[in-house]
Design a protein around this motif. Structure first.
Motif, PDB file in Angstrom:
ATOM      1  N   THR A 154      64.461  64.229 169.079  1.00 32.45           N
ATOM      2  CA  THR A 154      65.117  63.283 168.161  1.00 32.45           C
ATOM      3  C   THR A 154      65.931  64.018 167.103  1.00 32.45           C
ATOM      4  O   THR A 154      65.595  65.117 166.681  1.00 32.45           O
ATOM      5  CB  THR A 154      64.093  62.401 167.425  1.00 32.45           C
ATOM      6  OG1 THR A 154      63.185  63.241 166.684  1.00 32.45           O
ATOM      7  CG2 THR A 154      63.331  61.514 168.377  1.00 32.45           C
ATOM      8  N   ILE A 155      67.017  63.354 166.678  1.00 27.14           N
ATOM      9  CA  ILE A 155      67.733  63.734 165.463  1.00 27.14           C
ATOM     10  C   ILE A 155      67.926  62.444 164.679  1.00 27.14           C
ATOM     11  O   ILE A 155      68.315  61.412 165.255  1.00 27.14           O
ATOM     12  CB  ILE A 155      69.071  64.444 165.753  1.00 27.14           C
ATOM     13  CG1 ILE A 155      69.753  64.833 164.435  1.00 27.14           C
ATOM     14  CG2 ILE A 155      69.988  63.608 166.641  1.00 27.14           C
ATOM     15  CD1 ILE A 155      70.935  65.781 164.612  1.00 27.14           C
ATOM     16  N   GLY A 156      67.612  62.476 163.388  1.00 25.09           N
ATOM     17  CA  GLY A 156      67.658  61.250 162.597  1.00 25.09           C
ATOM     18  C   GLY A 156      68.445  61.422 161.315  1.00 25.09           C
ATOM     19  O   GLY A 156      68.705  62.534 160.859  1.00 25.09           O
ATOM     20  N   GLU A 157      68.817  60.293 160.741  1.00 24.51           N
ATOM     21  CA  GLU A 157      69.510  60.302 159.454  1.00 24.51           C
ATOM     22  C   GLU A 157      68.516  60.515 158.323  1.00 24.51           C
ATOM     23  O   GLU A 157      67.325  60.209 158.437  1.00 24.51           O
ATOM     24  CB  GLU A 157      70.262  58.985 159.236  1.00 24.51           C
ATOM     25  CG  GLU A 157      71.732  59.025 159.588  1.00 24.51           C
ATOM     26  CD  GLU A 157      72.533  59.980 158.696  1.00 24.51           C
ATOM     27  OE1 GLU A 157      72.117  60.243 157.547  1.00 24.51           O
ATOM     28  OE2 GLU A 157      73.571  60.475 159.162  1.00 24.51           O
ATOM     29  N   LYS A 158      69.043  61.043 157.221  1.00 20.01           N
ATOM     30  CA  LYS A 158      68.231  61.139 156.006  1.00 20.01           C
ATOM     31  C   LYS A 158      68.089  59.738 155.402  1.00 20.01           C
ATOM     32  O   LYS A 158      68.927  58.869 155.677  1.00 20.01           O
ATOM     33  CB  LYS A 158      68.872  62.108 155.010  1.00 20.01           C
ATOM     34  CG  LYS A 158      70.235  61.662 154.445  1.00 20.01           C
ATOM     35  CD  LYS A 158      70.096  60.649 153.320  1.00 20.01           C
ATOM     36  CE  LYS A 158      71.370  59.975 152.985  1.00 20.01           C
ATOM     37  NZ  LYS A 158      71.218  58.843 152.047  1.00 20.01           N
ATOM     38  N   PRO A 159      67.060  59.483 154.591  1.00 17.28           N
ATOM     39  CA  PRO A 159      65.931  60.363 154.343  1.00 17.28           C
ATOM     40  C   PRO A 159      64.989  60.359 155.542  1.00 17.28           C
ATOM     41  O   PRO A 159      64.995  59.426 156.347  1.00 17.28           O
ATOM     42  CB  PRO A 159      65.257  59.743 153.119  1.00 17.28           C
ATOM     43  CG  PRO A 159      65.539  58.278 153.257  1.00 17.28           C
ATOM     44  CD  PRO A 159      66.936  58.215 153.831  1.00 17.28           C
ATOM     45  N   LEU A 160      64.180  61.392 155.635  1.00 16.98           N
ATOM     46  CA  LEU A 160      63.225  61.508 156.730  1.00 16.98           C
ATOM     47  C   LEU A 160      62.423  60.225 156.913  1.00 16.98           C
ATOM     48  O   LEU A 160      62.255  59.734 158.033  1.00 16.98           O
ATOM     49  CB  LEU A 160      62.293  62.685 156.451  1.00 16.98           C
ATOM     50  CG  LEU A 160      61.042  62.855 157.324  1.00 16.98           C
ATOM     51  CD1 LEU A 160      61.441  63.088 158.770  1.00 16.98           C
ATOM     52  CD2 LEU A 160      60.199  64.018 156.809  1.00 16.98           C
ATOM     53  N   ALA A 161      61.925  59.673 155.808  1.00 16.52           N
ATOM     54  CA  ALA A 161      61.073  58.480 155.890  1.00 16.52           C
ATOM     55  C   ALA A 161      61.068  57.757 154.550  1.00 16.52           C
ATOM     56  O   ALA A 161      61.586  58.266 153.551  1.00 16.52           O
ATOM     57  CB  ALA A 161      59.653  58.884 156.282  1.00 16.52           C
ATOM     58  N   HIS A 162      60.462  56.577 154.532  1.00 20.46           N
ATOM     59  CA  HIS A 162      60.397  55.777 153.305  1.00 20.46           C
ATOM     60  C   HIS A 162      59.187  56.127 152.452  1.00 20.46           C
ATOM     61  O   HIS A 162      59.045  55.613 151.347  1.00 20.46           O
ATOM     62  CB  HIS A 162      60.375  54.292 153.648  1.00 20.46           C
ATOM     63  CG  HIS A 162      59.098  53.827 154.288  1.00 20.46           C
ATOM     64  ND1 HIS A 162      58.738  54.189 155.569  1.00 20.46           N
ATOM     65  CD2 HIS A 162      58.087  53.055 153.814  1.00 20.46           C
ATOM     66  CE1 HIS A 162      57.569  53.650 155.860  1.00 20.46           C
ATOM     67  NE2 HIS A 162      57.150  52.972 154.818  1.00 20.46           N
ATOM     68  N   SER A 163      58.334  57.017 152.953  1.00 17.54           N
ATOM     69  CA  SER A 163      57.162  57.457 152.193  1.00 17.54           C
ATOM     70  C   SER A 163      56.715  58.812 152.726  1.00 17.54           C
ATOM     71  O   SER A 163      57.053  59.197 153.852  1.00 17.54           O
ATOM     72  CB  SER A 163      56.012  56.453 152.314  1.00 17.54           C
ATOM     73  OG  SER A 163      55.462  56.480 153.627  1.00 17.54           O
ATOM     74  N   MET A 164      55.937  59.532 151.926  1.00 21.77           N
ATOM     75  CA  MET A 164      55.417  60.817 152.379  1.00 21.77           C
ATOM     76  C   MET A 164      54.437  60.628 153.533  1.00 21.77           C
ATOM     77  O   MET A 164      54.408  61.432 154.470  1.00 21.77           O
ATOM     78  CB  MET A 164      54.752  61.551 151.219  1.00 21.77           C
ATOM     79  CG  MET A 164      55.734  62.091 150.185  1.00 21.77           C
ATOM     80  SD  MET A 164      56.900  63.303 150.879  1.00 21.77           S
ATOM     81  CE  MET A 164      55.785  64.670 151.260  1.00 21.77           C
ATOM     82  N   ALA A 165      53.641  59.562 153.488  1.00 25.81           N
ATOM     83  CA  ALA A 165      52.681  59.318 154.567  1.00 25.81           C
ATOM     84  C   ALA A 165      53.407  59.113 155.892  1.00 25.81           C
ATOM     85  O   ALA A 165      53.004  59.650 156.935  1.00 25.81           O
ATOM     86  CB  ALA A 165      51.816  58.112 154.234  1.00 25.81           C
TER      87      ALA A 165
END
Length: 344
Positions: free
Chosen positions: A93-104
């Motif tokens: 996979t390659i994804g857009e920033k941000p990595l995620a909506h939370s650290m968890a």
């Protein structure tokens, strides 16, 4: 025939990725996914794909089309589910920033990629700007000695309308990730602690805190100061921010997207109240595509090299989690009014 790609997310950014995939001779767009069936169908038609290439579920798309990789261009809240689904099926996979909506959620994505043993990257597209690479290279050369201080100013009067106007922390959550990641890129240093103050200036058209001042303590004693606002009318900076990097022997500046420049103490020069300085020549390097194209090319390089390559591509999930941690630590500091650690 190039690497087969599926793009998940058919909004404006998703369509930008579809164009980049189709413009790159090393890959081929074979499918699109969106939870809105009509959006997926329209995106497929607009990019010359058959109706059978449009899906509403990423797992079904992967099983039907057997792609070589997935581009996760969904909203941040959907990044975790999309990327994890791809890695369960052992698809890079390659994804857009941000990595995620939370650290968890970010940690869950890192774990899924580690378990699948497949490549997983985040596109921090500003790392592929020629001026940014030139500044990074100049710092790494030691031309200003050892870095001690980095400042970034970002001031834009941005009238987006829509969801950003209603966010609690629009600047830090939606924009500052670029600048926080860039300081890591420029210096090779990671953040250890932060004191941050978010606020919503008088006259703001945002509901949440859209301006901030933050002081990050980085590795090896480097201090990074960030000042920014999305409701600053007049005197706009670059969207990339205006940067000052201070070292033990000189200073580098990157302002308004112009080539970086700087001065250093002149060897053997006059001494006194002010040292004698000399200008620093900074080369503008050639990059293999800028922005999305640059990150896609680096991803494809790593995908094609596989286990034969000794180099590690930028912004693999575990590394990019360190940039995301700066975002959530800053918000946590602002909420508590205290200096807090930047923890993974």
């Amino acid at each position: 025939m190039g690497k087969r790609a599926i793009v998940v997310g058919c909004g404006g950014m998703g369509r930008a990725w579809m164009k980049n995939v189709q413009d790159n001779p090393r890959c081929e767009l074979v499918g699109v996914v969106d939870i809105r069936a009509e959006a997926a169908a329209q995106a497929a038609a607009d990019h010359g794909l058959p109706a059978t290439a449009a899906f509403t579920d990423v797992a079904k798309a992967i099983k039907a089309l057997k792609p070589d990789f997935v581009c996760d261009i969904t909203i941040p809240e959907a990044h975790c589910a999309t990327t994890v689904a791809a890695h369960v099926l052992k698809v890079p996979t390659i994804g857009e920033k941000p990595l995620a909506h939370s650290m968890a959620a970010g940690r869950k994505m890192v774990a899924a990629a580690k378990k699948s043993r497949k490549l997983a990257m985040i596109s921090q597209s500003r790392r592929y700007d020629q001026q940014h690479v030139g500044l990074r290279d100049a710092i790494a050369s030691g031309v200003i000695g050892e870095v001690t201080t980095v400042n970034c100013d970002f001031y834009i009067g941005a009238h987006f309308g829509g969801f950003r106007d209603e966010m609690d922390s629009p600047l830090i959550l939606d924009m500052a990730i670029h600048h926080f990641d860039l300081v890591r890129f420029f210096t090779g240093r990671d953040a250890k602690a932060v004191y941050c103050h978010e606020f919503n200036p008088k006259g703001s058209w945002y509901r949440g805190d859209v301006a901030t001042s933050a002081i990050f303590e980085m590795d090896k004693g480097v201090v990074f100061t960030y000042r920014g606002s999305w409701c600053a009318e007049g005197g706009h900076t670059s969207w990339n921010g205006n940067w000052r990097v201070v070292g033990t022997q000189g200073t580098l500046l990157l302002e308004n997207d112009k080539p970086a420049f700087g001065q250093r103490v002149k060897p053997g020069g006059k001494t006194g109240f002010h040292s004698e300085h000399e200008d620093i020549p900074i080369a503008t390097p050639t990059v293999n595509g800028g922005g999305i194209a640059g990150s896609l090319n680096e991803f494809l390089d790593a995908l094609e090299a596989g286990k034969r390559s000794a180099s590690v591509p930028q912004c693999q999930l575990a590394d990019n989690l360190k940039s995301l941690a700066m975002v959530f630590a800053a918000i946590r500091s602002s909420g508590s009014g205290r200096r807090v650690p930047v923890s993974l």
